[in-house]
Design an enzyme around this catalytic site. Sequence first.
Site, short mmCIF file in Angstrom:
data_model
loop_
_atom_site.label_atom_id
_atom_site.label_comp_id
_atom_site.label_asym_id
_atom_site.label_seq_id
_atom_site.Cartn_x
_atom_site.Cartn_y
_atom_site.Cartn_z
N ASP A 1 -14.48 -38.00 2.10
CA ASP A 1 -13.11 -38.53 2.04
C ASP A 1 -12.74 -39.39 0.71
OD1 ASP A 1 -10.77 -38.69 3.50
OD2 ASP A 1 -11.20 -40.57 4.21
N HIS A 2 -11.56 -39.36 0.31
CA HIS A 2 -11.18 -39.99 -0.75
C HIS A 2 -12.27 -40.14 -2.00
CE1 HIS A 2 -7.70 -41.75 1.15
NE2 HIS A 2 -8.25 -41.87 2.10
N ASP B 1 -8.97 -37.08 -4.19
CA ASP B 1 -7.84 -37.93 -4.08
C ASP B 1 -7.63 -38.47 -5.44
OD1 ASP B 1 -6.16 -39.90 -3.60
OD2 ASP B 1 -7.45 -41.15 -2.45
N GLY C 1 -6.15 -49.39 6.43
CA GLY C 1 -6.49 -50.69 6.67
C GLY C 1 -5.48 -51.41 7.88
N GLY D 1 -4.97 -43.75 8.28
CA GLY D 1 -4.44 -44.79 8.70
C GLY D 1 -4.14 -44.88 10.17
N ALA D 2 -5.05 -44.20 10.95
CA ALA D 2 -4.52 -44.15 12.31
C ALA D 2 -5.38 -45.20 13.19
CB ALA D 2 -5.05 -42.65 12.68
N ASP D 3 -6.01 -46.01 12.64
CA ASP D 3 -6.91 -46.79 13.39
C ASP D 3 -6.25 -47.42 14.66
OD1 ASP D 3 -9.68 -46.46 12.73
OD2 ASP D 3 -9.28 -47.53 10.93
N GLU E 1 -3.69 -35.83 -1.40
CA GLU E 1 -2.65 -36.84 -1.00
C GLU E 1 -1.61 -36.78 -1.80
OE1 GLU E 1 -2.74 -41.61 -0.67
OE2 GLU E 1 -4.32 -40.64 0.33
#
Length: 288
Positions: free
Chosen positions: A86-87, A110, A187, A218-220, A140
Amino acid sequence: MVRPPLSENRSMAILNAAKAGGYAVPGMCCYNIESIIATVKAAEAAKSPAMVLLFPWAIQYAGDALVKAAAEAAHSASVPVSLHLDHCQTPELVRRAADIEGAFDSIMCDMSHYEKEENLKLTAELVQYCHERGIAAEAEPGRIEGGEDGVAETADLEGLLTTPEEAEEFVNTGIDMLAPAFGNVHGEYGPRGIQLEYDRLQSINEKVGERVRIVLHGADPFDEEIFRKCMAGGVTKVNINKGMNNHYARVQEEMQGKPLTSVIEAGTNAMQAAIEKYMHWLGSAGKA
């Protein structure tokens, strides 16, 4: 274990099945062997597909060691589990990761911190590099605000949000997965709160959703209702970080001074339980 050709890519097989079946698959952001093991155990227990996500930090910290351990755990699971980076934010790191034999099934190239034209150019070059090695690629368009461990900026995000036209431009680079910005934040969401533009997500899905799989970052802090709305907008991969890792931190705090093996096992079990909850929310439980 030898990486299969792109036509048999593990990540894309998992996500294509999710699209066909109307569910989404959790991508668990792992920092240590405990979270990797927890993800695989949860997948096997829930009979769910899953994706183990590492950050480039894993390579910077431990060279190939943690990557290879994650690949072994994922690829030897009794249910479909893939390994994703990721990223990955520099061309050099993308190539470095892609060259680890039999490891990553997919990589997020990314380049979103570059200006758009440079982002598109670099993304196209890196997608080709990955594809030549049988690796699927994610990108992205726009800019998803915040950082994995940081505090979100609460300023107006309109200029950073993805449009269907931008999504089309990125699909033309050859990517396999698209992570749109539609109000989602890495975050903490801060005082602004969760303000997702589902219409924007739907319009992106209508434009490109048959050609790429759509990824939610960003689903936390999201609940089952929000996940269902995102899935209705085409999301098939959901990245989860603190929703798993906070449970490990909690157990470490609660069991301070206890034998280390018991702390590790309890932390792994707590993460596994959290992951299984996501699998049921996302509808992937029982689909393996």
